[in-house]
Design an enzyme around this catalytic site. Structure first.
Site, PDB file in Angstrom:
ATOM      1  N   ASP A  11      42.803  40.478  33.630  1.00 26.73           N
ATOM      2  CA  ASP A  11      42.971  41.479  32.584  1.00 26.73           C
ATOM      3  C   ASP A  11      43.373  40.912  31.237  1.00 26.73           C
ATOM      4  OD1 ASP A  11      42.130  43.731  33.831  1.00 26.73           O
ATOM      5  OD2 ASP A  11      44.033  44.047  34.855  1.00 26.73           O
TER       6      ASP A  11
ATOM      7  N   HIS B 266      50.007  36.595  38.917  1.00 27.10           N
ATOM      8  CA  HIS B 266      49.254  37.263  39.978  1.00 27.10           C
ATOM      9  C   HIS B 266      49.933  36.962  41.306  1.00 27.10           C
ATOM     10  CE1 HIS B 266      45.929  38.527  42.524  1.00 27.10           C
ATOM     11  NE2 HIS B 266      45.544  39.232  41.479  1.00 27.10           N
TER      12      HIS B 266
END
Ligand code: ACO
Length: 431
Positions: free
Chosen positions: A366, A308
């Site tokens: 996710d 991320h």
């Protein structure tokens, strides 16, 4: 020299300027460089916005080092435990948690807008049935500006609010209609006595021929996923919405641009890619091979659902989702779900691997969300659509915040030009 400034010296010319440091309520200070070009004649270069705050915002805060996420100051863990999605929608839009009566009225307002113009069904029929549902979503949401142009005066706060309510309310109806079109079943109308997530489940799974009862745990799981996906500050899709909106484009068109941006596999499309990846890996015995591929610079393969831009620690949303995975798989008597076991093992192996440790690559939101969507019977190509429904409030809140800002200007980045220098046109016969 004030300690609330940063001094920039252009060593080529000897010129120097002091730029103000601005402090928010949380997080790193920012250097206000808006005078830099005017005063020093140079621009900044930061493709990918690694060190650039593109705006000020009071909606969501992420501390990537601590793995912390706040909506309007409230920790995501507390909202995930105590809130409904619609309560979080209110919080993100209006800045405060609603009192009981405010929540009741808000639910009624959203309920009033759940239907879509009947002509939108004809519009939907124009898509080939095997179109990706995200492709239909981009078109359908963009088309709202053609069907609801009575609320498009972006200078009028009431118009802005009506458009916001319409988008939040209609998104599940549109998404379910795209799904029904895709599988060739009749489109179901919303039932406003159901909650936001229950209504969506019903519109996706019910048919006119049979009664359908919303499963309480499935509704709870969807409610949780939607809360976790509701906003994430200046991510690619929210920034896309802001940039589109900065030109004073209408809000439906802006949200359609956000959906397009979300679709990419580096962003919201990752949940679909994670499931495909887990299916491709297939068995625990293949994990090492795929870890090696992810580490290989010459191989484009990446471990989907890992890494991320902001979190350099565990994504707090991934922890909450992983816990929900246990719960939902257990209640669905599917506690030995092979994909979940594979995901857990993949995480365990990756998190002991120097490559992932040194680059601070942890599972993101996710990595586990697809396992839950799959357990709810949602097809893989609808995963990103579910994300888009949940994220609509985030996009809308950012758009509203920007439109309310009296200093709002068109977003217009500059560039470092490295193309051809000035040259003369060469007539065709001499080329
Ligand atoms: N697998 C393998 N290596 C990775 C991964 C990954 N998933 N993610 C990052 N890296 C490596 C990169 O190769 C790079 O290595 P290098 O420094 O040797 O060149 C380093 O880690 C930094 O990665 P960047 O791509 O430069 O980081 P960036 O912040 O630009 O990208 C992103 C973040 C896009 C999320 C990236 O980690 C990624 O592609 N992850 C997989 C896709 C994914 O899960 N996206 C969902 C994000 S969450 C969301 O949008 C909802």
């Amino acid at each position: 020299m004030s300690e609330n400034t940063v001094t920039i010296i252009n060593n080529a010319t000897g010129q120097q300027i002091e730029l103000p440091l601005r402090n928010g309520t949380e997080g790193a200070s920012v250097v206000d460089i808006s005078r830099l070009y005017r005063d020093l004649g140079v621009l900044t270069f930061d493709p990918g916005f690694f060190s650039t705050a593109s705006c000020h915002s009071a909606i969501t805060y992420i501390d990537g080092e601590k793995g912390m996420l706040l909506y309007r100051g409230y920790p995501i863990e507390q909202l995930a435990t105590h809130s409904s999605y619609i309560e979080v929608v209110y919080l993100l839009l209006y800045g405060e948690l609603p009192a009981a009566e405010e929540l009741r009225r808000f639910e009624a307002v959203i309920g009033r807008h759940t239907m879509i113009n009947e002509a939108m069904r004809d519009f939907l029929k124009g898509f080939h049935h095997d179109a990706h549902p995200m492709a239909m979503m981009v078109g359908m949401v963009g088309s709202l500006s053609a069907f609801y142009h009575d609320s498009l005066d972006i200078r009028d706060p009431r118009h802005r609010e009506i458009s916001a309510h319409r988008m939040i309310a209609k998104m599940p109806t549109i998404a379910a209609a795209c799904y029904k079109h895709h599988i060739g079943e009749p489109i179901m109308y919303p039932r406003n006595h159901l909650g936001y997530c229950g209504n969506l489940l019903r519109m996706m799974y019910a048919t006119p021929c049979e009664e359908y009862e919303v499963n309480a745990l499935e509704e709870q799981a969807l409610n949780l996923l939607f809360i976790l996906h509701a906003d994430h500050e200046q991510n690619a899709s929210a920034s896309t919405v802001r940039l589109a909106g900065s030109s004073q484009a209408n809000p439906f068109a802006c949200i359609a641009s956000g959906i397009a941006s979300l679709w990419g596999p580096a962003h919201g499309g990752a949940n679909e890619e994670v499931l495909k990846m887990l299916e491709e890996i297939g068995d625990v015995s293949n994990i090492e091979k795929y870890i090696a591929k992810a580490k290989d610079k010459d191989d484009p393969f990446r471990l989907m659902g890992f890494g991320h831009r902001v979190y350099k620690n565990y994504d707090p949303r991934a922890t909450i989702i992983r816990d929900m995975c246990y719960k939902i798989l257990e209640q669905k008597a599917d506690s030995s779900n092979p994909l979940f076991e594979l995901a857990l093992r993949l995480e365990e192996i990756a998190r002991k691997d120097d490559y992932f440790i040194s680059k601070n690559l942890y599972p993101n939101v996710d990595f586990y969300s697809g396992i839950i969507y799959r357990a709810l019977g949602i097809p893989v190509n609808m995963f990103t659509v579910m994300f888009a429904i949940a994220r609509t409030v985030g996009w809308v809140a950012h758009w509203m915040e920007m439109m309310d800002d009296p200093d709002q200007r068109i977003g217009r980045p500059r560039q470092l030009y490295d193309g051809a220098r000035l040259r003369d046109y060469v007539p065709l016969e001499r080329r």
